[in-house]
Design a protein around this motif. Structure first.
Motif, PDB file in Angstrom:
ATOM      1  N   LEU A 115       0.837  -1.199   0.000  1.00 52.81           N
ATOM      2  CA  LEU A 115       0.000   0.000   0.000  1.00 52.81           C
ATOM      3  C   LEU A 115       0.871   1.249   0.000  1.00 52.81           C
ATOM      4  CD1 LEU A 115      -2.881  -1.113   2.371  1.00 52.81           C
ATOM      5  CD2 LEU A 115      -2.821  -1.116  -0.124  1.00 52.81           C
ATOM      6  N   LEU A 116       0.324   2.290  -0.571  1.00 51.06           N
ATOM      7  CA  LEU A 116       1.061   3.545  -0.732  1.00 51.06           C
ATOM      8  C   LEU A 116       1.351   4.205   0.604  1.00 51.06           C
ATOM      9  CD1 LEU A 116      -1.066   5.009  -3.643  1.00 51.06           C
ATOM     10  CD2 LEU A 116       1.223   4.017  -3.836  1.00 51.06           C
ATOM     11  N   GLU A 117       2.537   4.755   0.703  1.00 58.07           N
ATOM     12  CA  GLU A 117       2.909   5.581   1.845  1.00 58.07           C
ATOM     13  C   GLU A 117       3.279   6.983   1.388  1.00 58.07           C
ATOM     14  OE1 GLU A 117       6.054   3.552   3.891  1.00 58.07           O
ATOM     15  OE2 GLU A 117       4.811   1.795   4.291  1.00 58.07           O
ATOM     16  N   LYS A 118       3.797   7.072   0.152  1.00 58.62           N
ATOM     17  CA  LYS A 118       4.285   8.343  -0.367  1.00 58.62           C
ATOM     18  C   LYS A 118       3.551   8.675  -1.671  1.00 58.62           C
ATOM     19  CE  LYS A 118       8.360  10.676  -2.066  1.00 58.62           C
ATOM     20  NZ  LYS A 118       9.643  10.516  -2.689  1.00 58.62           N
ATOM     21  N   ILE A 119       2.894   9.838  -1.678  1.00 57.86           N
ATOM     22  CA  ILE A 119       2.235  10.334  -2.879  1.00 57.86           C
ATOM     23  C   ILE A 119       2.548  11.818  -3.015  1.00 57.86           C
ATOM     24  CG2 ILE A 119       0.376   8.627  -2.939  1.00 57.86           C
ATOM     25  CD1 ILE A 119      -1.466  10.646  -1.571  1.00 57.86           C
ATOM     26  N   ASN A 120       2.511  12.301  -4.240  1.00 57.79           N
ATOM     27  CA  ASN A 120       2.660  13.733  -4.509  1.00 57.79           C
ATOM     28  C   ASN A 120       1.264  14.292  -4.716  1.00 57.79           C
ATOM     29  OD1 ASN A 120       5.596  13.533  -4.706  1.00 57.79           O
ATOM     30  ND2 ASN A 120       5.162  12.398  -6.578  1.00 57.79           N
ATOM     31  N   VAL A 121       0.924  15.338  -3.983  1.00 59.09           N
ATOM     32  CA  VAL A 121      -0.431  15.885  -4.025  1.00 59.09           C
ATOM     33  C   VAL A 121      -0.374  17.384  -4.279  1.00 59.09           C
ATOM     34  CG1 VAL A 121      -2.549  16.289  -2.702  1.00 59.09           C
ATOM     35  CG2 VAL A 121      -1.290  14.147  -2.411  1.00 59.09           C
ATOM     36  N   ARG A 122      -1.229  17.832  -5.171  1.00 59.21           N
ATOM     37  CA  ARG A 122      -1.468  19.267  -5.381  1.00 59.21           C
ATOM     38  C   ARG A 122      -2.955  19.476  -5.180  1.00 59.21           C
ATOM     39  NH1 ARG A 122       2.245  21.331 -10.397  1.00 59.21           N
ATOM     40  NH2 ARG A 122       4.197  20.507  -9.565  1.00 59.21           N
ATOM     41  N   LEU A 123      -3.289  20.301  -4.206  1.00 57.38           N
ATOM     42  CA  LEU A 123      -4.686  20.579  -3.901  1.00 57.38           C
ATOM     43  C   LEU A 123      -5.170  21.796  -4.673  1.00 57.38           C
ATOM     44  CD1 LEU A 123      -4.837  20.125  -0.026  1.00 57.38           C
ATOM     45  CD2 LEU A 123      -5.713  18.570  -1.767  1.00 57.38           C
ATOM     46  N   GLY A 125      -8.701  23.516  -4.269  1.00 55.31           N
ATOM     47  CA  GLY A 125     -10.051  23.612  -3.726  1.00 55.31           C
ATOM     48  C   GLY A 125     -10.582  22.235  -3.387  1.00 55.31           C
ATOM     49  N   ASN A 126     -11.651  21.821  -4.058  1.00 50.02           N
ATOM     50  CA  ASN A 126     -12.232  20.493  -3.846  1.00 50.02           C
ATOM     51  C   ASN A 126     -11.692  19.458  -4.824  1.00 50.02           C
ATOM     52  OD1 ASN A 126     -13.820  21.131  -1.641  1.00 50.02           O
ATOM     53  ND2 ASN A 126     -15.506  21.835  -2.925  1.00 50.02           N
ATOM     54  N   GLY A 127     -10.545  19.775  -5.414  1.00 51.71           N
ATOM     55  CA  GLY A 127      -9.913  18.845  -6.340  1.00 51.71           C
ATOM     56  C   GLY A 127      -8.450  18.666  -5.976  1.00 51.71           C
ATOM     57  N   ALA A 128      -7.888  17.570  -6.440  1.00 54.60           N
ATOM     58  CA  ALA A 128      -6.472  17.308  -6.205  1.00 54.60           C
ATOM     59  C   ALA A 128      -5.909  16.524  -7.378  1.00 54.60           C
ATOM     60  CB  ALA A 128      -6.274  16.523  -4.913  1.00 54.60           C
ATOM     61  N   TRP A 129      -4.647  16.794  -7.655  1.00 58.58           N
ATOM     62  CA  TRP A 129      -3.893  16.058  -8.664  1.00 58.58           C
ATOM     63  C   TRP A 129      -2.863  15.254  -7.900  1.00 58.58           C
ATOM     64  CZ3 TRP A 129       1.117  17.588 -11.128  1.00 58.58           C
ATOM     65  CH2 TRP A 129       1.420  16.782 -12.216  1.00 58.58           C
ATOM     66  N   VAL A 130      -2.845  13.944  -8.105  1.00 56.43           N
ATOM     67  CA  VAL A 130      -1.997  13.052  -7.327  1.00 56.43           C
ATOM     68  C   VAL A 130      -1.162  12.194  -8.274  1.00 56.43           C
ATOM     69  CG1 VAL A 130      -1.981  11.211  -5.593  1.00 56.43           C
ATOM     70  CG2 VAL A 130      -3.793  12.940  -5.555  1.00 56.43           C
ATOM     71  N   THR A 131       0.127  12.060  -7.965  1.00 56.45           N
ATOM     72  CA  THR A 131       0.999  11.167  -8.725  1.00 56.45           C
ATOM     73  C   THR A 131       1.777  10.293  -7.757  1.00 56.45           C
ATOM     74  OG1 THR A 131       2.787  12.801  -8.805  1.00 56.45           O
ATOM     75  CG2 THR A 131       1.256  12.786 -10.662  1.00 56.45           C
ATOM     76  N   TYR A 132       2.123   9.104  -8.223  1.00 57.02           N
ATOM     77  CA  TYR A 132       2.914   8.184  -7.405  1.00 57.02           C
ATOM     78  C   TYR A 132       3.390   7.011  -8.255  1.00 57.02           C
ATOM     79  CZ  TYR A 132      -1.565   5.680  -7.191  1.00 57.02           C
ATOM     80  OH  TYR A 132      -2.736   5.055  -7.515  1.00 57.02           O
ATOM     81  N   GLU A 133       4.320   6.248  -7.690  1.00 53.92           N
ATOM     82  CA  GLU A 133       4.771   4.994  -8.276  1.00 53.92           C
ATOM     83  C   GLU A 133       4.384   3.873  -7.329  1.00 53.92           C
ATOM     84  OE1 GLU A 133       8.960   5.031  -9.102  1.00 53.92           O
ATOM     85  OE2 GLU A 133       8.709   6.461 -10.740  1.00 53.92           O
ATOM     86  N   ARG A 146      -3.775  10.380 -10.585  1.00 54.43           N
ATOM     87  CA  ARG A 146      -5.190  10.340 -10.228  1.00 54.43           C
ATOM     88  C   ARG A 146      -5.705  11.765 -10.072  1.00 54.43           C
ATOM     89  NH1 ARG A 146      -7.022   5.102  -8.209  1.00 54.43           N
ATOM     90  NH2 ARG A 146      -5.409   3.673  -8.830  1.00 54.43           N
ATOM     91  N   LEU A 147      -6.855  11.992 -10.638  1.00 56.29           N
ATOM     92  CA  LEU A 147      -7.581  13.236 -10.418  1.00 56.29           C
ATOM     93  C   LEU A 147      -8.610  12.926  -9.346  1.00 56.29           C
ATOM     94  CD1 LEU A 147      -8.310  16.140 -11.174  1.00 56.29           C
ATOM     95  CD2 LEU A 147      -9.869  15.197 -12.887  1.00 56.29           C
ATOM     96  N   MET A 148      -8.573  13.685  -8.264  1.00 52.48           N
ATOM     97  CA  MET A 148      -9.453  13.436  -7.125  1.00 52.48           C
ATOM     98  C   MET A 148     -10.429  14.593  -6.977  1.00 52.48           C
ATOM     99  SD  MET A 148      -8.011  10.575  -6.084  1.00 52.48           S
ATOM    100  CE  MET A 148      -8.762  10.295  -4.478  1.00 52.48           C
ATOM    101  N   GLU A 149     -11.639  14.280  -6.514  1.00 50.22           N
ATOM    102  CA  GLU A 149     -12.634  15.297  -6.186  1.00 50.22           C
ATOM    103  C   GLU A 149     -13.196  15.003  -4.804  1.00 50.22           C
ATOM    104  OE1 GLU A 149     -15.723  15.628  -9.123  1.00 50.22           O
ATOM    105  OE2 GLU A 149     -14.320  16.223 -10.684  1.00 50.22           O
ATOM    106  N   LYS A 150     -13.405  16.052  -4.055  1.00 52.91           N
ATOM    107  CA  LYS A 150     -13.997  15.895  -2.737  1.00 52.91           C
ATOM    108  C   LYS A 150     -15.515  16.006  -2.899  1.00 52.91           C
ATOM    109  CE  LYS A 150     -12.737  16.913   1.940  1.00 52.91           C
ATOM    110  NZ  LYS A 150     -11.972  17.799   2.813  1.00 52.91           N
TER     111      LYS A 150
END
Length: 171
Positions: A115-123, A125-133, A146-150
């Motif tokens: 399972l992931l422990e380290k991710i790169n996140v840019r917030l 507002g109610n959205g986030a851009w996430v990258t990881y390996e 991953r494009l995330m929405e709250k």
């Protein structure tokens, strides 16, 4: 006033009238500036991603679908360099159908990747851009975006791009 001046003046008035009318139709939504606890948001996103991955590898469709935005504009893309394949699904109905069919055709659970422990996140507002390996025991190295929405206070996946490199590291 000369004819050229009248035409110039009429063009200016037309331009102003058009720009004022366009200003009434907002093309972007403004998000209120709020102070957020970045670490808590990142932790919540990490929980969503790990839960979604675990559900997919455990073949738990019901748990998996709860981690996704159910909207016609979401996307899910796989690029697999290891076996030269590509797939893209657009919209919740197509993504849901793709995953449901995959689970029906491959019902046996797979080993869940670490399972992931380290991710790169840019917030945003109610959205986030996430990258990881992530290292997958069956597929090798994967890079994911991953494009995330709250939604109703919970982070959900609104877009996914997975690039699979296999067990040979990318150059």
């Amino acid at each position: 006033m000369t004819g050229k001046s009248q035409i110039f003046f009429a063009c200016i008035l037309l331009l102003l009238a058009t720009s004022c009318q366009e200003a009434k139709k907002p093309t972007i939504a403004l998000v209120e500036n709020k102070v957020v606890d970045f670490d808590n948001e990142k932790k919540a996103i990490l929980e969503t991603l790990n839960s979604e991955t675990k559900a997919a590898f455990d073949r738990d469709y019901e748990a998996w679908k709860e981690k996704w935005v159910h909207d016609k504009n979401i996307t899910k893309t796989y690029i697999d360099f290891a076996d030269s394949t590509f797939s893209e699904s657009v919209g919740w109905d197509e993504i849901s159908r793709f995953v449901k069919t995959f689970i029906e055709e491959h019902p046996e659970p797979e080993p869940v990747p670490k399972l992931l422990e380290k991710i790169n996140v840019r917030l945003y507002g109610n959205g986030a851009w996430v990258t990881y390996e992530q290292q997958d025991s069956l597929r090798g190295l994967k890079r994911e975006t991953r494009l995330m929405e709250k939604v109703n206070g919970e982070w959900k996946i609104a877009g996914m791009q997975t690039t699979i490199y296999g067990f040979n590291s990318p150059e």
